[in-house]
Design a protein around this motif. Sequence first.
Motif, PDB file in Angstrom:
ATOM      1  N   GLU B 485       0.832  -1.209   0.000  1.00 48.17           N
ATOM      2  CA  GLU B 485       0.000   0.000   0.000  1.00 48.17           C
ATOM      3  C   GLU B 485       0.863   1.254   0.000  1.00 48.17           C
ATOM      4  OE1 GLU B 485      -2.508  -0.707   3.342  1.00 48.17           O
ATOM      5  OE2 GLU B 485      -3.743  -2.138   2.204  1.00 48.17           O
ATOM      6  N   ALA B 486       1.911   1.227   0.787  1.00 50.51           N
ATOM      7  CA  ALA B 486       2.753   2.424   0.879  1.00 50.51           C
ATOM      8  C   ALA B 486       3.413   2.735  -0.458  1.00 50.51           C
ATOM      9  CB  ALA B 486       3.813   2.222   1.957  1.00 50.51           C
ATOM     10  N   LEU B 487       3.724   1.681  -1.199  1.00 57.02           N
ATOM     11  CA  LEU B 487       4.393   1.897  -2.488  1.00 57.02           C
ATOM     12  C   LEU B 487       3.451   2.531  -3.524  1.00 57.02           C
ATOM     13  CD1 LEU B 487       6.528  -1.358  -2.775  1.00 57.02           C
ATOM     14  CD2 LEU B 487       7.416   0.970  -2.754  1.00 57.02           C
ATOM     15  N   GLN B 488       2.160   2.531  -3.236  1.00 55.81           N
ATOM     16  CA  GLN B 488       1.207   3.136  -4.183  1.00 55.81           C
ATOM     17  C   GLN B 488       1.435   4.642  -4.315  1.00 55.81           C
ATOM     18  OE1 GLN B 488      -1.010   1.269  -5.817  1.00 55.81           O
ATOM     19  NE2 GLN B 488      -0.592  -0.622  -4.686  1.00 55.81           N
ATOM     20  N   ALA B 489       1.972   5.253  -3.275  1.00 55.57           N
ATOM     21  CA  ALA B 489       2.168   6.710  -3.327  1.00 55.57           C
ATOM     22  C   ALA B 489       3.020   7.057  -4.546  1.00 55.57           C
ATOM     23  CB  ALA B 489       2.855   7.172  -2.052  1.00 55.57           C
ATOM     24  N   PRO B 490       2.652   8.110  -5.267  1.00 55.47           N
ATOM     25  CA  PRO B 490       3.383   8.433  -6.483  1.00 55.47           C
ATOM     26  C   PRO B 490       4.857   8.723  -6.225  1.00 55.47           C
ATOM     27  CG  PRO B 490       1.778  10.154  -5.934  1.00 55.47           C
ATOM     28  CD  PRO B 490       1.532   9.017  -4.997  1.00 55.47           C
ATOM     29  N   ALA B 491       5.125   9.449  -5.122  1.00 51.99           N
ATOM     30  CA  ALA B 491       6.528   9.731  -4.837  1.00 51.99           C
ATOM     31  C   ALA B 491       6.856   9.119  -3.490  1.00 51.99           C
ATOM     32  CB  ALA B 491       6.761  11.236  -4.776  1.00 51.99           C
ATOM     33  N   CYS B 492       7.522   7.989  -3.511  1.00 53.73           N
ATOM     34  CA  CYS B 492       7.894   7.456  -2.201  1.00 53.73           C
ATOM     35  C   CYS B 492       9.407   7.407  -2.079  1.00 53.73           C
ATOM     36  CB  CYS B 492       7.241   6.121  -1.901  1.00 53.73           C
ATOM     37  SG  CYS B 492       7.395   4.910  -3.192  1.00 53.73           S
ATOM     38  N   VAL B 521       0.780  -7.297 -10.686  1.00 56.16           N
ATOM     39  CA  VAL B 521       0.582  -5.938 -10.163  1.00 56.16           C
ATOM     40  C   VAL B 521       1.769  -5.564  -9.251  1.00 56.16           C
ATOM     41  CG1 VAL B 521      -0.881  -4.480  -8.730  1.00 56.16           C
ATOM     42  CG2 VAL B 521      -1.918  -6.119 -10.311  1.00 56.16           C
ATOM     43  N   GLN B 522       2.151  -6.517  -8.396  1.00 62.17           N
ATOM     44  CA  GLN B 522       3.291  -6.254  -7.498  1.00 62.17           C
ATOM     45  C   GLN B 522       4.543  -5.915  -8.309  1.00 62.17           C
ATOM     46  OE1 GLN B 522       4.229  -9.094  -4.393  1.00 62.17           O
ATOM     47  NE2 GLN B 522       2.094  -9.710  -4.204  1.00 62.17           N
ATOM     48  N   PHE B 523       4.756  -6.740  -9.348  1.00 63.86           N
ATOM     49  CA  PHE B 523       5.963  -6.525 -10.137  1.00 63.86           C
ATOM     50  C   PHE B 523       5.945  -5.153 -10.819  1.00 63.86           C
ATOM     51  CE2 PHE B 523       7.995  -6.607 -14.316  1.00 63.86           C
ATOM     52  CZ  PHE B 523       9.313  -6.705 -13.906  1.00 63.86           C
ATOM     53  N   HIS B 527       8.560  -2.174 -10.398  1.00 63.68           N
ATOM     54  CA  HIS B 527       9.370  -1.799 -11.557  1.00 63.68           C
ATOM     55  C   HIS B 527       9.130  -0.339 -11.967  1.00 63.68           C
ATOM     56  CE1 HIS B 527      12.291  -2.841 -14.476  1.00 63.68           C
ATOM     57  NE2 HIS B 527      11.513  -2.566 -15.514  1.00 63.68           N
ATOM     58  N   SER B 528       7.947   0.188 -11.588  1.00 64.04           N
ATOM     59  CA  SER B 528       7.684   1.598 -11.930  1.00 64.04           C
ATOM     60  C   SER B 528       8.628   2.512 -11.165  1.00 64.04           C
ATOM     61  CB  SER B 528       6.240   1.947 -11.615  1.00 64.04           C
ATOM     62  OG  SER B 528       6.046   1.948 -10.225  1.00 64.04           O
ATOM     63  N   LYS B 529       9.186   2.035 -10.048  1.00 62.15           N
ATOM     64  CA  LYS B 529      10.103   2.869  -9.264  1.00 62.15           C
ATOM     65  C   LYS B 529      11.560   2.665  -9.720  1.00 62.15           C
ATOM     66  CE  LYS B 529       6.582   3.379  -6.331  1.00 62.15           C
ATOM     67  NZ  LYS B 529       5.712   4.564  -6.411  1.00 62.15           N
ATOM     68  N   PHE B 530      11.776   1.555 -10.426  1.00 55.74           N
ATOM     69  CA  PHE B 530      13.146   1.108 -10.719  1.00 55.74           C
ATOM     70  C   PHE B 530      14.033   2.221 -11.269  1.00 55.74           C
ATOM     71  CE2 PHE B 530      16.466  -0.937 -13.195  1.00 55.74           C
ATOM     72  CZ  PHE B 530      16.835  -2.019 -12.412  1.00 55.74           C
ATOM     73  N   HIS B 531      13.527   2.952 -12.254  1.00 52.88           N
ATOM     74  CA  HIS B 531      14.386   3.896 -12.966  1.00 52.88           C
ATOM     75  C   HIS B 531      14.699   5.153 -12.173  1.00 52.88           C
ATOM     76  CE1 HIS B 531      14.249   1.325 -16.430  1.00 52.88           C
ATOM     77  NE2 HIS B 531      12.961   1.137 -16.140  1.00 52.88           N
ATOM     78  N   LEU B 532      13.932   5.327 -11.076  1.00 54.78           N
ATOM     79  CA  LEU B 532      14.192   6.519 -10.261  1.00 54.78           C
ATOM     80  C   LEU B 532      15.211   6.235  -9.152  1.00 54.78           C
ATOM     81  CD1 LEU B 532      10.437   7.463  -9.850  1.00 54.78           C
ATOM     82  CD2 LEU B 532      12.086   8.501 -11.429  1.00 54.78           C
ATOM     83  N   CYS B 533      15.625   4.987  -9.084  1.00 49.87           N
ATOM     84  CA  CYS B 533      16.443   4.608  -7.925  1.00 49.87           C
ATOM     85  C   CYS B 533      17.942   4.580  -8.233  1.00 49.87           C
ATOM     86  CB  CYS B 533      16.029   3.233  -7.423  1.00 49.87           C
ATOM     87  SG  CYS B 533      14.398   3.257  -6.692  1.00 49.87           S
ATOM     88  N   SER B 534      18.710   4.591  -7.154  1.00 48.44           N
ATOM     89  CA  SER B 534      20.169   4.519  -7.281  1.00 48.44           C
ATOM     90  C   SER B 534      20.595   3.079  -7.561  1.00 48.44           C
ATOM     91  CB  SER B 534      20.811   4.994  -5.988  1.00 48.44           C
ATOM     92  OG  SER B 534      20.450   4.108  -4.967  1.00 48.44           O
ATOM     93  N   VAL B 535      21.854   2.893  -7.894  1.00 45.86           N
ATOM     94  CA  VAL B 535      22.344   1.580  -8.278  1.00 45.86           C
ATOM     95  C   VAL B 535      22.120   0.509  -7.184  1.00 45.86           C
ATOM     96  CG1 VAL B 535      24.433   0.281  -8.837  1.00 45.86           C
ATOM     97  CG2 VAL B 535      23.943   2.437  -9.999  1.00 45.86           C
ATOM     98  N   PRO B 536      22.480   0.796  -5.925  1.00 43.21           N
ATOM     99  CA  PRO B 536      22.288  -0.272  -4.926  1.00 43.21           C
ATOM    100  C   PRO B 536      20.827  -0.729  -4.818  1.00 43.21           C
ATOM    101  CG  PRO B 536      23.608   1.506  -4.021  1.00 43.21           C
ATOM    102  CD  PRO B 536      23.120   1.979  -5.348  1.00 43.21           C
TER     103      PRO B 536
END
Lengths: 171, 936
Positions: B485-492, B521-523, B527-536
């Motif tokens: 649920e928390a990951l649903q937020a557009p900017a987390c 849906v989980q995946f 994955h929608s956050k993947f590109h905004l994240c750092s390498v680790p």
Amino acid sequence: MQFMLLFSRQGKLRLQKWYVPLSDKEKKKITRELVQTVLARKPKMCSFLEWRDLKIVYKRYASLYFCCAIEDQDNELITLEIIHRYVELLDKYFGSVCELDIIFNFEKAYFILDEFLLGGEVQETSKKNVLKAIEQADLLQEFQEVLGVLRNSSPDTLSHVMNILMSQCTK
Amino acid sequence: MPAVSKGDGMRGLAVFISDIRNCKSKEAEIKRINKELANIRSKFKGDKALDGYSKKKYVCKLLFIFLLGHDIDFGHMEAVNLLSSNRYTEKQIGYLFISVLVNSNSELIRLINNAIKNDLASRNPTFMGLALHCVANVGSREMAEAFAGEIPKILVAGDTMDSAKQSAALCLLRLYRTSPHLVPTGDWASRVVHLLNDQHLGVVTAATSLITTLAQKNPEEFKTSVSLAVSRLSRIVTSASTDLQDYTYYFVPAPWLSVKLLRLLQCYPPPEDPAVRGRLTECLETILNKAQEPPKSKKVQHSNAKNAVLFEAISLIIHHDSEPNLLVRACNQLGQFLQHRETNLRYLALESMCTLASSEFSHEAVKTHIETVINALKTERDVSVRQRAVDLLYAMCDRSNAQQIVAEMLSYLETADYSIREEIVLKVAILAEKYAVDYTWYVDTILNLIRVAGDYVSEEVWYRVIQIVINRDDVQGYAAKTVFEALQAPACHENLVKVGGYILGEFGNLIAGDPRSSPLVQFHLLHSKFHLCSVPTRALLLSTYIKFVNLFPEVKPTIQDVLRSDSQLRNADVELQQRAVEYLRLSTVASTDILATVLEEMPPFPERESSILAKLKKKKGPGTVAGLEEGKRERGADVNGGPEPAPASAASTPSPSADLLGLGAAPPAPAGPPPSSGGLLVDVFSESPSAVAPLAPGSEDNFARFVCKNNGVLFENQLLQIGLKSEFRQNLGRMFIFYGNKTSTQFLNFTPTLICSDDLQANLSLQTKPVDPTVDGGAQVQQVVNIECVSDFTEAPVLNIQFRYGGTFQNVSVKLPITLNKFFQPTEMASQGFFQRWKQLSSPQQEVQNIFKAKHPMDTEITKAKIIGFGSALLEEVDPNPANFVGAGIIHTRTTQIGCLLRLEPNLQAQMYRLTLRTSKEAVSQRLCALLSEQF
């Protein structure tokens, strides 16, 4: 107490006294950091703050900040009154002291501090006793100066003046 | 020019200072200074001998230039000339220069020391004063060597003037601080103690400072100072406000001296002599009473001086921690200050209450102020005061108010100052974990923490939430649902993506039945956050994806597509590329069985000290937080056996003492009977009260756990819990033993006995009083053991407890963890000093070495904490190999002090340690080595 700093509102250091051995470089760094921290604080804020593993106690008198660093176990309020007593001593000695007095007679400010605090601890809390010690020193100084002038006078004048001086001193 | 110029006007100096002040720019100032320096240099080098006055003037100018912040590298010789002069003003300036510009040139120091020696012997009190001031100001090792013998003589000689005595006392103090080994206490010690009786209050003030410092290191030698200090204090607090003349400060009699005397008394336990103790209690009561009287002056100096004494008295009350009545009064007084209009007093009250919160007598009283403290957090305008409020909330937190305090801290965090956010985050994380009864609350709290202050949530915090979720299967489904649920937020926050990725990778299957959180849906959500994240974080997500391949075969093609894409397979980052290549290959070639084995759910993490706590300790320095934690933990144990009834069986709820941070005594037992209830512990068949039971099983293990800590639960079975709280200082110690009756039935004939072998008795002195033979159901009794280490010892005393419970005779024995290392005092030293001493202790009898296998995970932070807990100082940057640990300390016994050095060399590959102990005594080396080897 680990050290005491006096600085102006413009951040100019007027007196520094260190009771722990530190290199000049460290002293300068500490001074810079603390002056900045203390000057950034607003007037109604509390007089104590934690800084590194020390406690800082400070108070502003007119244009001068008096700032002491004490250890964890030390008493903040009594340190605030150490500052006040020192200000009172300066005031009494110079006669309503101002920043200029401390600039031009910095050596006296040191002498008074040494009579009051030694090795970072209070040595003598009685205002009378501290000032007596300083005044005696001043008297001794004048006495020696008079002697210097008289060194070239005739023996008779010398002994005459000596008698007057001695009776003055023992009064 | 100043309005008043006393003494001699040095006109040249005044002109120079005016010049500098008139400089319009920094450049002009530097130019003027350089000109002056050149002038002075030429004068000093010139052929013409300078007269005293000129020399004094130039030295003063140099001093002024130095004080402006410029370097001065000459003039020392002229200053030494001045201080050797017979003219007072010249001598004075010479000494001042030397005191401010200390120089380590040995030739110079020899000259200075000579001049000082002459002045000390001159019988001229003013000259003597100057010389003593100089020694106190410089306080170098060379001066200690030269004058450590002479100054005590001046101090105790009958014909020394008062002012010289004062200077001599503080001079000696300064030398002792810089080079304690050069200032051995001699036969003058007892005469110094008697200065507390001196007529002159200035002498008493200076002497008290000296005695306090000396007594911290040698309490035994100065213990007669206790009764003298009490009677002096009593005379001061009962004196009328004018009795002490100039020593009365704004109607407060001798506030400085009072504070110092109270401080001196904090070097000792409460006085044993009932008369002295009574007199001290009276003093403390008088001080507390005076706080309620109307002020004698409106001046802030009056109230400051009065309250300075009051706060120091409260510190002493807390230090003694033995008079419940005084503790509660102190707490009420501080409670009044919490709402005082003076910011300073509010600050100090918050600070002082923090220590009160850890006393069992006053913890409840402190808790009553919770609303005021929360209010302070919201309304104080000064961040340093708010910081104190956070500290106090943390200190007063327990099971009963944890939810409220955590909620308040979380809401404060939203607006908190950046400088203290990280610390608050750590504190919230610790409290939430420590007092979580319901783990859904814990998970919610941590996720909130990440939402509110994600940037300040360190790795330790989010690692910890994952460890806990993995170790507790009752919370895993909830955790998966909540992070989803928390990951649903557009900017987390990225930290949330990390926690979410990890948890869904492990437990995503628990929520996959709901079509709204189906595998796909989980995946896609992750994955929608993947590109905004750092390498680790991306690397972590790739691992989540491969875990999904195992959990949800239906998303395997989708995930393989992602792994196969150029942005993964050809990623510029080696780690990402490697993971993508390997995971893709693994998903293609491995059978379902192999996949299931390789990607199995993570096994539970071994329980150990919370990494968050370790981090907070590091942030705050080892002393403070550790102490607080110890105190708090002890309360946990109190609650267990105390007023709050313990759960009838530990089977359903984990025992409150099995604390979550992995710090507590018992390993957590989520299900099944608690491990200590083996039934063998209680010897129900033995009917002979005189026979001592054999040691309870597990006693050795419990014993070993207390080597590096002082508080906790020593023993527990279905009937009885034994908690310990102890403190040691030098060769003395006090141990509080808490016996908790866990049943609802009375224990009768309850008799704990301490048993020492003859050998041990000679080396370790234990004193205690019998306890009440009846212990009511659910009640707790306390026993105090006073400990003195006479000489070094190896064995440990045995605590035997016999009592009747419901008609059966019970007999339990446990080893009491009083070990030689408790009498350690840490010693700090630099690398050079360490190895110098190390070499001095190189004979074969002095060194003991042990090579052994690691029994616990080899974690650097934990090892450090253990070495510190062991009692020695942990010396950083001493060993050339940064992986090694070295420590140093002194074992204090009544008869001697034994210096100890230790070095621990871990070998990660072999999972082995090599421990080397070097001390001046073989038996000590052996014992310490044996004790410490069991810890890793």
